[in-house]
Design a protein around this motif. Structure first.
Motif, PDB file in Angstrom:
ATOM      1  N   ASP A   1      38.746  44.897  58.230  1.00  0.00           N
ATOM      2  CA  ASP A   1      39.616  44.384  59.294  1.00  0.00           C
ATOM      3  C   ASP A   1      40.810  43.619  58.745  1.00  0.00           C
ATOM      4  N   GLY A   2      41.044  43.769  57.458  1.00  0.00           N
ATOM      5  CA  GLY A   2      42.148  43.062  56.813  1.00  0.00           C
ATOM      6  C   GLY A   2      41.671  41.844  56.065  1.00  0.00           C
ATOM      7  N   GLN A   3      40.468  41.394  56.365  1.00  0.00           N
ATOM      8  CA  GLN A   3      39.899  40.231  55.685  1.00  0.00           C
ATOM      9  C   GLN A   3      38.467  40.493  55.254  1.00  0.00           C
TER      10      GLN A   3
ATOM     11  N   LEU B   1      43.756  53.166  53.376  1.00  0.00           N
ATOM     12  CA  LEU B   1      43.123  51.900  53.749  1.00  0.00           C
ATOM     13  C   LEU B   1      44.099  51.037  54.542  1.00  0.00           C
ATOM     14  N   TYR B   2      43.743  50.760  55.781  1.00  0.00           N
ATOM     15  CA  TYR B   2      44.520  49.852  56.615  1.00  0.00           C
ATOM     16  C   TYR B   2      43.553  49.094  57.522  1.00  0.00           C
ATOM     17  N   ALA B   3      43.951  47.906  57.901  1.00  0.00           N
ATOM     18  CA  ALA B   3      43.105  47.054  58.724  1.00  0.00           C
ATOM     19  C   ALA B   3      42.850  47.714  60.076  1.00  0.00           C
ATOM     20  N   SER B   4      41.580  47.659  60.500  1.00  0.00           N
ATOM     21  CA  SER B   4      41.185  48.267  61.759  1.00  0.00           C
ATOM     22  C   SER B   4      39.889  47.639  62.227  1.00  0.00           C
TER      23      SER B   4
ATOM     24  N   ALA C   1      39.051  35.193  51.838  1.00  0.00           N
ATOM     25  CA  ALA C   1      38.869  35.357  53.283  1.00  0.00           C
ATOM     26  C   ALA C   1      37.665  34.551  53.747  1.00  0.00           C
ATOM     27  N   LYS C   2      37.596  34.370  55.049  1.00  0.00           N
ATOM     28  CA  LYS C   2      36.438  33.697  55.635  1.00  0.00           C
ATOM     29  C   LYS C   2      35.212  34.568  55.370  1.00  0.00           C
TER      30      LYS C   2
END
Length: 91
Positions: A45-47, A20-23, A68-69
């Motif tokens: 996306d990380g958030q 799992l990594y932001a993308s 997160a938003k």
């Protein structure tokens, strides 16, 4: 991140923590019911993020991280439009 993985597992989606990594891309992965298949997908996306399991509920489950938003309906629609435009560009 751990909270999102727990959310995914609650919906049958098995995301390996090490992968799992932001993308900005949708990723494919197995479900808990079918660990050798890649019959689910997720976006993180990380958030903000969502999961989808074809052998489960077969609909997008939007994750609302309290830190997160949050996704708005307009944000979801914009994300879908961006995805659809990318698919058309690949054709």
């Amino acid at each position: 991140m751990t909270t999102f993985i727990n959310f995914a597992r609650a919906h049958g989606v098995d995301i390996a923590p090490g992968k799992l990594y932001a993308s900005e891309k949708v990723k494919r992965c197995p479900t808990e019911a079918h660990p050798r298949s890649k019959n689910s997908a997720y976006f993180w996306d990380g958030q903000r993020s969502w999961v989808f399991a074809w052998d489960g509920e077969a609909r997008v489950q939007w994750f609302n991280d309290p830190n997160a938003k949050p996704w708005t309906e307009a944000g979801k629609a914009a994300w879908r439009a961006k995805r659809d435009a990318a698919r058309k560009a690949e054709e």
